[in-house]
Design an enzyme around this catalytic site. Structure first.
Site, mmCIF file in Angstrom:
data_model
loop_
_atom_site.group_PDB
_atom_site.id
_atom_site.type_symbol
_atom_site.label_atom_id
_atom_site.label_comp_id
_atom_site.label_asym_id
_atom_site.label_seq_id
_atom_site.Cartn_x
_atom_site.Cartn_y
_atom_site.Cartn_z
ATOM 1 N N ARG A 118 0.825 -1.206 0.000
ATOM 2 C CA ARG A 118 0.000 0.000 0.000
ATOM 3 C C ARG A 118 0.873 1.276 0.000
ATOM 4 O O ARG A 118 0.571 2.241 -0.651
ATOM 5 C CB ARG A 118 -0.921 -0.057 1.229
ATOM 6 C CG ARG A 118 -1.562 1.240 1.655
ATOM 7 C CD ARG A 118 -2.641 1.687 0.683
ATOM 8 N NE ARG A 118 -3.161 2.991 1.043
ATOM 9 C CZ ARG A 118 -2.544 4.151 0.819
ATOM 10 N NH1 ARG A 118 -1.355 4.163 0.258
ATOM 11 N NH2 ARG A 118 -3.095 5.287 1.161
ATOM 12 N N TYR A 119 1.966 1.243 0.789
ATOM 13 C CA TYR A 119 2.883 2.385 0.861
ATOM 14 C C TYR A 119 4.167 2.011 0.118
ATOM 15 O O TYR A 119 4.574 0.844 0.148
ATOM 16 C CB TYR A 119 3.238 2.707 2.314
ATOM 17 C CG TYR A 119 2.044 2.986 3.183
ATOM 18 C CD1 TYR A 119 1.448 4.235 3.190
ATOM 19 C CD2 TYR A 119 1.506 1.999 3.997
ATOM 20 C CE1 TYR A 119 0.344 4.500 3.987
ATOM 21 C CE2 TYR A 119 0.400 2.244 4.797
ATOM 22 C CZ TYR A 119 -0.173 3.495 4.786
ATOM 23 O OH TYR A 119 -1.261 3.745 5.577
ATOM 24 N N ARG A 122 6.822 -0.008 2.304
ATOM 25 C CA ARG A 122 6.395 -1.061 3.223
ATOM 26 C C ARG A 122 5.565 -2.119 2.517
ATOM 27 O O ARG A 122 4.812 -1.788 1.590
ATOM 28 C CB ARG A 122 5.496 -0.472 4.325
ATOM 29 C CG ARG A 122 6.229 0.031 5.508
ATOM 30 C CD ARG A 122 5.435 1.111 6.200
ATOM 31 N NE ARG A 122 5.580 2.398 5.525
ATOM 32 C CZ ARG A 122 4.844 3.471 5.765
ATOM 33 N NH1 ARG A 122 3.894 3.434 6.670
ATOM 34 N NH2 ARG A 122 5.052 4.589 5.109
ATOM 35 N N CYS A 131 -4.729 -18.283 14.116
ATOM 36 C CA CYS A 131 -4.383 -17.511 15.320
ATOM 37 C C CYS A 131 -4.782 -18.328 16.546
ATOM 38 O O CYS A 131 -5.737 -19.105 16.477
ATOM 39 C CB CYS A 131 -5.155 -16.197 15.388
ATOM 40 S SG CYS A 131 -5.008 -15.167 13.936
ATOM 41 N N CYS A 138 -11.452 -8.441 14.836
ATOM 42 C CA CYS A 138 -10.384 -8.576 13.839
ATOM 43 C C CYS A 138 -10.739 -7.906 12.503
ATOM 44 O O CYS A 138 -11.820 -8.135 11.953
ATOM 45 C CB CYS A 138 -10.092 -10.054 13.611
ATOM 46 S SG CYS A 138 -8.790 -10.299 12.389
ATOM 47 N N ARG A 140 -9.302 -8.563 9.740
ATOM 48 C CA ARG A 140 -9.156 -9.534 8.637
ATOM 49 C C ARG A 140 -10.073 -10.728 8.804
ATOM 50 O O ARG A 140 -9.762 -11.827 8.351
ATOM 51 C CB ARG A 140 -7.703 -9.994 8.521
ATOM 52 C CG ARG A 140 -6.788 -8.847 8.262
ATOM 53 C CD ARG A 140 -5.467 -9.248 7.640
ATOM 54 N NE ARG A 140 -4.687 -8.032 7.555
ATOM 55 C CZ ARG A 140 -3.578 -7.809 8.262
ATOM 56 N NH1 ARG A 140 -3.076 -8.755 9.030
ATOM 57 N NH2 ARG A 140 -2.950 -6.644 8.165
ATOM 58 N N ASP A 299 -11.633 -0.548 13.050
ATOM 59 C CA ASP A 299 -11.977 -0.440 11.627
ATOM 60 C C ASP A 299 -13.450 -0.832 11.403
ATOM 61 O O ASP A 299 -13.969 -1.714 12.090
ATOM 62 C CB ASP A 299 -11.089 -1.374 10.800
ATOM 63 C CG ASP A 299 -9.635 -0.953 10.844
ATOM 64 O OD1 ASP A 299 -9.373 0.265 10.839
ATOM 65 O OD2 ASP A 299 -8.757 -1.840 10.875
ATOM 66 N N ASP A 336 -7.354 4.430 10.625
ATOM 67 C CA ASP A 336 -6.889 3.894 9.341
ATOM 68 C C ASP A 336 -8.044 4.099 8.368
ATOM 69 O O ASP A 336 -9.115 3.492 8.530
ATOM 70 C CB ASP A 336 -6.539 2.407 9.506
ATOM 71 C CG ASP A 336 -5.327 2.024 8.684
ATOM 72 O OD1 ASP A 336 -5.097 2.697 7.662
ATOM 73 O OD2 ASP A 336 -4.638 1.061 9.050
ATOM 74 N N LYS A 343 -3.210 5.902 7.232
ATOM 75 C CA LYS A 343 -3.455 6.282 8.623
ATOM 76 C C LYS A 343 -3.420 7.796 8.798
ATOM 77 O O LYS A 343 -2.564 8.460 8.212
ATOM 78 C CB LYS A 343 -2.384 5.664 9.533
ATOM 79 C CG LYS A 343 -2.462 4.149 9.625
ATOM 80 C CD LYS A 343 -1.412 3.644 10.596
ATOM 81 C CE LYS A 343 -1.538 2.151 10.808
ATOM 82 N NZ LYS A 343 -1.238 1.371 9.605
HETATM 83 S S1 SF4 Z 1 -6.591 -9.442 15.486
HETATM 84 FE FE1 SF4 Z 1 -7.105 -10.948 13.875
HETATM 85 S S2 SF4 Z 1 -5.133 -11.517 12.975
HETATM 86 FE FE2 SF4 Z 1 -4.699 -10.546 14.952
HETATM 87 S S3 SF4 Z 1 -4.590 -12.227 16.429
HETATM 88 FE FE3 SF4 Z 1 -6.688 -11.458 16.483
HETATM 89 S S4 SF4 Z 1 -7.788 -12.732 15.021
HETATM 90 FE FE4 SF4 Z 1 -5.621 -13.016 14.603
#
Ligand code: SF4
Length: 379
Positions: A118-119, A122, A131, A138, A140, A299, A336, A343
């Site tokens: 994106r940048y 980075r 996880c 989260c 994602r 987010d 963000d 950001k």
């Molecule tokens: S925020 Fe999302 S990616 Fe990060 S540890 Fe928690 S579930 Fe996993």
């Protein structure tokens, strides 16, 4: 003050695991294997509310849950900040017109699978979508929790090749999911591959393991990663209830092994949107040599409407922290921007008025003081 590295106390375990030998309890693989992932298991361990039970059923396909025995042992009643971050709730089905599946437009900025760029300087590398705990806030959640969506070796090789072919990339964030879900050998292999690229200056490991599975921060892992410094660690403590002897040990081990550790706290309604909670958390983090460097506005990802706070709540927390805590404990407040806007940081307004070169500011106690500004150089 007790030295967290030698403190004898450990987090009390849930009675279900009281008889597990310490050796197993401290083994991160045992914790991962014994994660609680089904309604039937969780019901046998926790007195679930009707809203939690309904949330688990409603979200089973979209964003399942998983909780390590260690993290579940920190949880109390339904309003407990740990429980609210880990156990689904029916409020996750609340939607708003501005919810997005991918609020940071990471997929749009993905030139090859498994990497976002994106940048200019980075890149973000997704090495797994697994996880220890699936945080209910989260960003994602569109792909985290679905093991089939993790990049395989071939995809990761392409992503590494992209970094190699793009010398503008100086800083690589190793993320996911949680990269520490990988074996030591696989993680070290990825880190070594990145470190072999001359244009890459900085590596960042983004991991919530110090919070949800501190047993993962083993001397063996740190010893294996040490040759590849500088490696920064971005972790994600959200509440003082997560500040245990085990978590302190993990953070101190990281600091002792030369990792620069920083915390990104996500602001969550009813969990940490309170200056005293943030102050307590940040003071503890500093004692473990972990710099609280971001407070992130949550987010606008679908499923989090009930956890999002007004942006003003973060500004007021910063306002309260200034003057009460050293600058080391006052993070940047960040939004963000949805759509991949990047950001932006917000600060409490302290300039009250300007009279010529006289600038009147309000300090943290609400008192006014004047600073006489230097005149601009004549052109
Ligand atoms: S925020 Fe999302 S990616 Fe990060 S540890 Fe928690 S579930 Fe996993």
């Amino acid at each position: 003050m007790t030295d967290p590295r030698t403190a004898p106390e450990h987090t009390p375990r849930h009675p279900r695991w009281a008889a597990i030998p310490d050796e197993q309890w401290s083994d991160w693989r045992w914790q991962m294997r014994n994660r609680v992932t089904t309604l039937a298991e969780l019901e046998g361990l926790v007195d679930l509310s009707a809203d939690e039970r309904a949330g688990i059923l409603a979200r089973a396909d979209a964003f399942p849950f998983a909780i390590t025995p260690y993290y579940l042992s920190l949880a109390q009643g339904p309003r407990c900040p740990v429980r609210r971050q880990a156990v689904p709730h029916i409020d996750e089905t609340i939607t708003t017109p501005w919810d997005l599946a991918d609020p940071l437009a990471e997929e749009e900025h993905s030139p090859v699978p498994g990497l976002s760029h994106r940048y200019p300087d980075r890149a973000l590398l997704y090495v797994t979508h697994n996880c220890p705990v699936y945080c209910r806030h989260c960003t994602r959640q569109r792909k985290v929790g679905d093991a089939t969506s993790s990049p395989d070796r071939a995809a990761l090789a392409l992503a590494l090749d992209y970094v190699r072919r793009t010398p503008a990339i100086k800083d690589v964030l190793i993320s996911g999911g949680d990269p520490l879900s990988l074996s030591d050998a696989r993680l070290v292999e990825i880190v070594a591959d990145l470190r072999s690229i001359p244009s890459v200056e900085i590596l960042r490991l983004c991991t919530r393991n110090p919070v949800t599975l501190p047993q993962r921060i083993t001397p063996a892992l740190l010893e294996a990663l040490r040759p590849f410094h500088p490696i920064f660690v971005n972790t994600h403590f959200n509440h003082p209830r997560e500040c245990t002897a085990e978590a302190a040990l993990a953070l101190n081990r990281l600091a002792d092994a030369g990792f620069a550790v920083g915390n990104q706290m996500v602001l969550l309604r009813g969990i940490n949107d309170d200056p005293e909670v943030v102050e307590t958390l940040n003071r503890w983090l500093l004692r473990q040599r972990c710099r609280p460097y971001y407070i992130l506005q949550c987010d606008p990802v679908g499923g989090t409407a009930h956890l999002r706070t007004p942006v003003q709540a973060g500004v007021e927390i910063l306002d309260a922290l200034r003057g009460r805590v050293s600058g080391l404990g006052v993070p940047q407040l960040v939004v963000d921007l949805p759509g991949g806007g990047g950001k932006v940081t917000l600060v409490p307004e302290r300039l009250v008025r300007r009279e010529g070169t006289r600038m009147v500011f309000r300090n943290g106690e609400g008192r006014e003081f004047t600073y006489v500004d230097s005149p601009l150089p004549e052109s």
